[in-house]
Motif scaffolding. Structure first.
Motif, PDB file in Angstrom:
ATOM      1  N   GLN A 363       0.933  -1.314  -0.138  1.00  0.00           N
ATOM      2  CA  GLN A 363       0.110  -0.044  -0.004  1.00  0.00           C
ATOM      3  C   GLN A 363       0.909   0.999  -0.139  1.00  0.00           C
ATOM      4  O   GLN A 363       0.599   2.068  -0.761  1.00  0.00           O
ATOM      5  CB  GLN A 363      -0.830   0.237   1.135  1.00  0.00           C
ATOM      6  N   ARG A 364       2.004   1.125   0.738  1.00  0.00           N
ATOM      7  CA  ARG A 364       2.793   2.458   0.856  1.00  0.00           C
ATOM      8  C   ARG A 364       3.465   2.474  -0.425  1.00  0.00           C
ATOM      9  O   ARG A 364       3.720   3.778  -0.926  1.00  0.00           O
ATOM     10  CB  ARG A 364       3.891   2.013   1.812  1.00  0.00           C
ATOM     11  N   ALA A 365       3.891   1.416  -1.068  1.00  0.00           N
ATOM     12  CA  ALA A 365       4.519   1.527  -2.182  1.00  0.00           C
ATOM     13  C   ALA A 365       3.577   1.939  -3.474  1.00  0.00           C
ATOM     14  O   ALA A 365       4.113   3.003  -4.305  1.00  0.00           O
ATOM     15  CB  ALA A 365       5.029   0.112  -2.905  1.00  0.00           C
ATOM     16  N   LEU A 366       2.615   1.667  -3.355  1.00  0.00           N
ATOM     17  CA  LEU A 366       1.572   2.045  -4.516  1.00  0.00           C
ATOM     18  C   LEU A 366       1.235   3.495  -4.331  1.00  0.00           C
ATOM     19  O   LEU A 366       1.262   4.439  -5.310  1.00  0.00           O
ATOM     20  CB  LEU A 366       0.141   1.266  -4.348  1.00  0.00           C
ATOM     21  N   ALA A 367       1.260   4.070  -2.997  1.00  0.00           N
ATOM     22  CA  ALA A 367       0.993   5.548  -2.950  1.00  0.00           C
ATOM     23  C   ALA A 367       2.020   6.165  -3.268  1.00  0.00           C
ATOM     24  O   ALA A 367       2.001   7.216  -4.163  1.00  0.00           O
ATOM     25  CB  ALA A 367       0.695   5.813  -1.187  1.00  0.00           C
ATOM     26  N   VAL A 372       1.111   9.994  -3.978  1.00  0.00           N
ATOM     27  CA  VAL A 372       0.487  10.521  -2.903  1.00  0.00           C
ATOM     28  C   VAL A 372       0.637  10.143  -1.626  1.00  0.00           C
ATOM     29  O   VAL A 372       1.466   9.069  -1.603  1.00  0.00           O
ATOM     30  CB  VAL A 372      -1.217  10.040  -3.041  1.00  0.00           C
ATOM     31  N   SER A 373       0.447  10.886  -0.564  1.00  0.00           N
ATOM     32  CA  SER A 373       1.193  10.691   0.600  1.00  0.00           C
ATOM     33  C   SER A 373       0.528   9.127   1.313  1.00  0.00           C
ATOM     34  O   SER A 373       1.098   8.728   1.855  1.00  0.00           O
ATOM     35  CB  SER A 373       0.861  11.611   1.594  1.00  0.00           C
ATOM     36  N   ALA A 374      -0.765   9.120   1.080  1.00  0.00           N
ATOM     37  CA  ALA A 374      -1.253   7.658   1.594  1.00  0.00           C
ATOM     38  C   ALA A 374      -2.578   7.333   0.631  1.00  0.00           C
ATOM     39  O   ALA A 374      -3.296   8.418   0.149  1.00  0.00           O
ATOM     40  CB  ALA A 374      -1.730   7.923   3.094  1.00  0.00           C
ATOM     41  N   LEU A 375      -2.698   6.262   0.597  1.00  0.00           N
ATOM     42  CA  LEU A 375      -3.906   5.880  -0.279  1.00  0.00           C
ATOM     43  C   LEU A 375      -5.093   5.586   0.807  1.00  0.00           C
ATOM     44  O   LEU A 375      -5.520   4.346   1.139  1.00  0.00           O
ATOM     45  CB  LEU A 375      -3.801   4.590  -1.200  1.00  0.00           C
ATOM     46  N   ASP A 376      -5.556   6.546   1.379  1.00  0.00           N
ATOM     47  CA  ASP A 376      -6.572   6.671   2.317  1.00  0.00           C
ATOM     48  C   ASP A 376      -7.780   7.332   2.271  1.00  0.00           C
ATOM     49  O   ASP A 376      -8.427   7.616   3.094  1.00  0.00           O
ATOM     50  CB  ASP A 376      -5.948   7.074   3.649  1.00  0.00           C
ATOM     51  N   PRO A 378     -11.258   8.087   0.141  1.00  0.00           N
ATOM     52  CA  PRO A 378     -12.792   7.425  -0.443  1.00  0.00           C
ATOM     53  C   PRO A 378     -12.440   7.364  -1.949  1.00  0.00           C
ATOM     54  O   PRO A 378     -11.972   8.359  -2.434  1.00  0.00           O
ATOM     55  CB  PRO A 378     -13.987   8.171  -0.013  1.00  0.00           C
ATOM     56  N   GLY A 379     -12.538   6.243  -2.557  1.00  0.00           N
ATOM     57  CA  GLY A 379     -12.517   6.207  -3.904  1.00  0.00           C
ATOM     58  C   GLY A 379     -10.921   5.893  -4.312  1.00  0.00           C
ATOM     59  O   GLY A 379     -10.847   5.531  -5.656  1.00  0.00           O
ATOM     60  N   ASP A 380     -10.087   5.914  -3.605  1.00  0.00           N
ATOM     61  CA  ASP A 380      -8.574   5.518  -4.038  1.00  0.00           C
ATOM     62  C   ASP A 380      -8.538   3.981  -4.375  1.00  0.00           C
ATOM     63  O   ASP A 380      -7.746   3.777  -5.514  1.00  0.00           O
ATOM     64  CB  ASP A 380      -7.971   5.694  -2.696  1.00  0.00           C
ATOM     65  N   ASP A 381      -9.299   3.025  -3.622  1.00  0.00           N
ATOM     66  CA  ASP A 381      -9.346   1.817  -4.300  1.00  0.00           C
ATOM     67  C   ASP A 381      -9.730   1.542  -5.636  1.00  0.00           C
ATOM     68  O   ASP A 381      -8.869   0.933  -6.360  1.00  0.00           O
ATOM     69  CB  ASP A 381     -10.207   0.813  -3.421  1.00  0.00           C
ATOM     70  N   ALA A 382     -10.778   2.356  -5.929  1.00  0.00           N
ATOM     71  CA  ALA A 382     -11.249   2.312  -7.347  1.00  0.00           C
ATOM     72  C   ALA A 382     -10.336   2.717  -8.225  1.00  0.00           C
ATOM     73  O   ALA A 382     -10.187   2.469  -9.505  1.00  0.00           O
ATOM     74  CB  ALA A 382     -12.678   3.150  -7.441  1.00  0.00           C
ATOM     75  N   LEU A 383      -9.841   3.918  -8.133  1.00  0.00           N
ATOM     76  CA  LEU A 383      -8.824   4.563  -8.914  1.00  0.00           C
ATOM     77  C   LEU A 383      -7.655   3.555  -9.102  1.00  0.00           C
ATOM     78  O   LEU A 383      -7.113   3.686 -10.417  1.00  0.00           O
ATOM     79  CB  LEU A 383      -8.337   5.764  -8.105  1.00  0.00           C
ATOM     80  N   VAL A 384      -7.157   3.000  -8.205  1.00  0.00           N
ATOM     81  CA  VAL A 384      -6.176   2.157  -8.370  1.00  0.00           C
ATOM     82  C   VAL A 384      -6.508   0.845  -9.118  1.00  0.00           C
ATOM     83  O   VAL A 384      -5.796   0.400 -10.136  1.00  0.00           O
ATOM     84  CB  VAL A 384      -5.625   1.510  -6.895  1.00  0.00           C
ATOM     85  N   GLY A 385      -7.786   0.379  -8.867  1.00  0.00           N
ATOM     86  CA  GLY A 385      -8.126  -1.012  -9.660  1.00  0.00           C
ATOM     87  C   GLY A 385      -8.272  -0.664 -11.060  1.00  0.00           C
ATOM     88  O   GLY A 385      -8.019  -1.373 -11.600  1.00  0.00           O
ATOM     89  N   LYS A 432      -9.599  11.951 -13.384  1.00  0.00           N
ATOM     90  CA  LYS A 432      -9.587  11.456 -11.890  1.00  0.00           C
ATOM     91  C   LYS A 432      -8.448  11.594 -11.154  1.00  0.00           C
ATOM     92  O   LYS A 432      -8.343  12.045 -10.007  1.00  0.00           O
ATOM     93  CB  LYS A 432     -10.389  10.180 -11.968  1.00  0.00           C
ATOM     94  N   TYR A 433      -7.316  11.286 -11.711  1.00  0.00           N
ATOM     95  CA  TYR A 433      -5.945  11.056 -11.304  1.00  0.00           C
ATOM     96  C   TYR A 433      -5.693  12.623 -10.839  1.00  0.00           C
ATOM     97  O   TYR A 433      -5.028  12.853  -9.754  1.00  0.00           O
ATOM     98  CB  TYR A 433      -4.873  10.322 -11.939  1.00  0.00           C
ATOM     99  N   GLU A 434      -5.583  13.451 -11.629  1.00  0.00           N
ATOM    100  CA  GLU A 434      -5.484  14.930 -11.653  1.00  0.00           C
ATOM    101  C   GLU A 434      -6.093  15.494 -10.487  1.00  0.00           C
ATOM    102  O   GLU A 434      -5.658  16.289  -9.769  1.00  0.00           O
ATOM    103  CB  GLU A 434      -5.623  15.537 -12.840  1.00  0.00           C
ATOM    104  N   ASN A 435      -7.615  15.102 -10.597  1.00  0.00           N
ATOM    105  CA  ASN A 435      -8.294  15.512  -9.374  1.00  0.00           C
ATOM    106  C   ASN A 435      -8.031  15.167  -7.943  1.00  0.00           C
ATOM    107  O   ASN A 435      -7.617  16.072  -7.060  1.00  0.00           O
ATOM    108  CB  ASN A 435      -9.775  15.121  -9.676  1.00  0.00           C
ATOM    109  N   ARG A 436      -7.604  14.025  -8.108  1.00  0.00           N
ATOM    110  CA  ARG A 436      -6.959  13.247  -6.758  1.00  0.00           C
ATOM    111  C   ARG A 436      -5.757  13.861  -6.259  1.00  0.00           C
ATOM    112  O   ARG A 436      -5.484  13.956  -4.812  1.00  0.00           O
ATOM    113  CB  ARG A 436      -7.178  11.755  -6.795  1.00  0.00           C
TER     114      ARG A 436
END
Ligand code: AMP
Ligand code: MG
Length: 517
Positions: A363-367, A372-376, A378-385, A432-436
Motif C-alpha cells: 500500500q505504501r509503495a502504491l501510494a 500521494v502521501s497515502a491511499l486513504d 474514499p475512491g482510492d481503491d477504485a482509482l487504483v483498480g 480523475k488522477y489529476e483531481n485526486r
C-alpha cells in the motif's frame, strides 16, 4: 550523564584483495561433514562440506563492482592483476580462507526435492567490512562439490553476467540483495543445451564472486528437519539468530524473517521484478534477493507473466503469484522449525506478520508510485483498480508508465505503449488522477524516487552479453554505470530507458529464458 556516540567499528583504508583478513564462523560454529571425498553423495548431520574450488585454465577479470569493493574496503585491482584474477577465479586461496559448500535442500516447484546444496558455489571465507558487518565471499561456478549431483559445477558467461549486473542494479534500486564483486572469465568452455532441444554447444565459462552477510536459505533448515537431524538444526538456528538477528529468540527470528520477506516481496512487486525460480532453496534467510537465474522485469504489465520458459505451463512463479509463493515458502520454513518451536501459535503469528507486512508495504509503495502521501481517501481503491485494469488491457510498459506518469498527459504516456494508446479510457482516468492529486504536495519528487527510469531489462543484459562474448566490455560497463543511478534522469542514456524493441520480443534471452545456466 552518559553520551552515546555512533562509533564506526573500523576505519581501515581500502586494501588490496590479498591483504584481506579472513574468518570462518560458519565453518567454526556449525557441524561439518566428516567425509572429505569430493564426489556427488548424500551428506549426513552436517551444515557444510569443506571443499576447494577447482582451478580454471586462464582466469581473467572481466568486470568489477566499485560499490561492492567499497562495501568490503577492497581496492579495484588493475585489469591485468594476475593475483586478483586467480583468487576470484578459484585458482588460488589466500591465507586463512577455509572454503566450503553448504548443505541444503528445498521445495522445487512445490515438491520436496531432498538434498540440493551448493553444487557450484563455494564460499571462500568471511571478512569484517569497514562498516563492522560480516560479509561472506562466495564463488559461483567454482567447480564440483559433493552437492553437484550430475552437473558440472560450472556457470556460463551469459548467466554469470546477468547475476553480476542485476545484483548490483537491485542494490542501487534500494532492494535488499546479495551483491557481486567481480566477474571472471575462466578461459574454459562449458557445454550447455540452452533451449533444452538436444542442441548442446560449448559456451564461454565465468565465475561471479558473490557477497552477502550470509547465504543461508530456507532450505538449509528444511533439509535438517526432513532428516530428523535436530541437533544440527538447533545449531544452525542458534548460529543464524546469534550472528544475524542480534541474539533474538528463535521465535522472534522466524517472525523477523517473515517481516523481511514481506518487505522484499513489496519491493519486487513495486518494481515489476520477477525472480523466476522461487524455490525454497532460492529464498534467503536474511530477506535478500538471491540466486539470479531466469529473472525478468515486467515490460507489458501482466500479472501472469514469467520470464522462465521452464515455468511457462504452470506459471507458479509468475509476477502476480510471488507474494503468495513467498508465504507458502515461509510455511515450509515454519514446518522445519517445529522441532525447535513446538508452540505453533508463534509460527502462525510469523506467517500472519508476513501477510500484514506485505500488505502495508505494498500500500505504501502504491501510494509512492502514484505520488500521494497515502491511499486513504474514499475512491482510492477504485482509482487504483481502474488503473491496473487499464494497464492490463493494452500492452503497457510497467516501468515507463509509472515513470512518465509524473507528467500525467496522454502525450507523456505514449512511449509506454507497445500498441495503441487507449486514449479515451486513459484520458478519463487521468482526469480523475489529476483531481485526486491536485492538492498533494511533493507529488513529482515522491514519484521520481519510487519509479525508476532504468531497470536491468533482459534485452539490455543480452546486448552486454553478446558484446562481452566478442571481447567487448564497454556495453556492460555503460549499463552498470547507468544502473547505479536508476532514479536519475541521465538524459544522455535515454536509449537504455526505452521500451523493449520489437526484435527482442521473441529473441532468446531478450525476454524469456530457460533455466540453463
Ligand atoms: P538453481 O535452481 O539454479 O538455484 O539450482 C538448484 C540446484 O542445482 C542447486 O543445488 C545448485 O547448486 C545446483 N546446480 C545448478 N547448476 C549446477 C551446475 N552447473 N553444477 C552443479 N550444480 C548445479
Ligand atoms: Mg539456487
Amino acid at each position: 550523564m552518559v553520551l552515546f556516540m555512533q562509533v564506526k567499528i573500523s576505519d581501515r583504508p581500502a586494501v588490496d584483495l590479498s591483504q584481506l583478513r579472513f574468518e570462518n564462523t560458519f565453518v567454526a560454529e556449525l557441524p561439518a561433514d566428516p567425509v572429505l571425498v569430493n564426489r556427488p553423495r548424500q551428506v549426513h548431520n552436517a551444515c557444510y562440506t569443506r571443499v576447494e574450488p577447482t582451478p580454471v585454465a586462464a582466469p581473467r577479470l572481466l568486470a568489477w563492482s566499485d560499490a561492492t569493493g567499497e562495501l568490503l574496503g577492497i581496492k579495484r585491482p588493475a585489469a591485468n592483476d594476475a593475483l586478483a584474477a586467480e583468487v576470484l577465479g578459484g585458482n588460488r586461496l589466500l591465507p586463512a580462507m577455509q572454503p566450503y559448500a553448504a548443505r541444503y535442500g528445498g521445495h522445487q516447484f512445490g515438491h520436496w526435492a531432498g538434498q540440493l546444496g551448493d553444487g557450484r558455489a563455494i564460499t571462500l571465507g568471511e571478512i569484517i567490512a569497514p562498516d563492522g558487518r560480516r560479509q561472506e565471499l562466495q564463488l559461483k561456478g567454482a567447480g564440483r562439490t559433493p552437492y553437484s549431483r550430475t552437473a558440472d559445477g560450472r556457470a556460463v558467461l551469459r548467466s554469470s553476467l546477468r547475476e553480476f549486473t542485476c545484483s548490483e542494479a537491485m542494490h542501487h534500486l534500494g532492494v535488499p540483495s546479495t551483491r557481486a564483486l567481480s566477474l571472471v572469465g575462466t578461459g574454459e568452455s562449458v557445454v550447455r543445451d540452452m533451449f533444452y532441444d538436444g542442441n548442446a554447444r560449448p559456451e564461454p565459462g565465468a565465475i561471479v564472486c558473490r557477497v552477502a552477510p550470509s547465504f543461508v536459505r530456507l532450505g538449509n533448515f528444511e533439509l535438517l528437519a526432513d532428516r530428523d537431524e535436530h541437533a544440527a538444526l538447533r545449531r544452525l538456528a542458534d548460529y543464524v539468530r546469534t550472528n544475524y538477528f542480534s541474539g533474538k529468540s528463535i521465535e522472534e527470528t522466524f517472525q523477523e524473517i517473515c517481516q523481511r520477506t514481506g518487505e522484499l516481496m513489496a519491493d519486487w512487486m513495486r518494481l515489476g521484478f520477477v525472480h523466476g525460480v522461487m524455490n525454497t532453496d532460492n529464498l534467503s534467510i536474511l530477506g535478500l534477493t538471491i540466486d539470479y537465474g531466469p529473472y525478468g522485469w515486467l515490460e507489458g504489465y501482466d500479472l501472469e507473466w514469467t520470464p522462465n520458459t521452464t515455468d511457462a505451463q504452470g506459471r507458479r512463479y509468475c509476477y502476480g503469484n510471488q507474494p503468495h509463493v513467498a508465504q507458502w515458502n515461509l510455511a515450509r520454513l515454519a514446518e522445519a522449525l517445529l522441532p525447535l518451536i513446538p508452540d505453533q501459535a508463534q509460527l502462525q503469528a510469523g506467517l500472519t506478520l508476513y501477510a500484514d507486512t506485505f500488505s502495508a508495504a505494498w500500500q505504501r509503495a502504491l501510494a509512492q508510485k502514484l505520488g500521494v502521501s497515502a491511499l486513504d481517501q474514499p475512491g482510492d481503491d477504485a482509482l487504483v483498480g481502474e488503473l491496473f485494469r487499464l494497464l492490463a488491457e493494452q500492452e503497457t510498459d510497467f516501468t515507463i508508465f509509472f515513470r512518465r506518469l509524473a507528467t500525467p498527459t496522454l502525450e507523456s504516456l505514449q512511449p509506454a505503449y507497445y500498441g495503441d494508446l487507449p486514449s479515451k479510457e486513459l484520458g478519463t482516468w487521468l482526469k480523475k488522477y489529476e483531481n485526486r492529486t491536485k492538492s498533494e504536495i511533493g507529488r513529482v519528487e515522491r514519484m521520481r524516487s519510487a519509479n525508476p527510469k532504468y531497470v536491468c531489462r533482459n534485452y539490455l543484459a543480452q546486448q552486454a552479453i553478446d558484446a562481452m562474448e566478442q571481447g567487448d566490455a564497454t556495453v556492460l560497463e555503460r549499463l552498470l554505470l547507468v544502473l547505479q543511478k536508476p532514479y536519475d534522469e541521465q538524459p544522455e542514456h535515454e536509449d537504455l530507458a526505452a521500451r523493449r524493441p520489437e526484435w527482442a520480443r521473441h529473441k532468446a534471452g531478450c525476454s524469456a529464458l530457460s533455466c540453463s545456466s
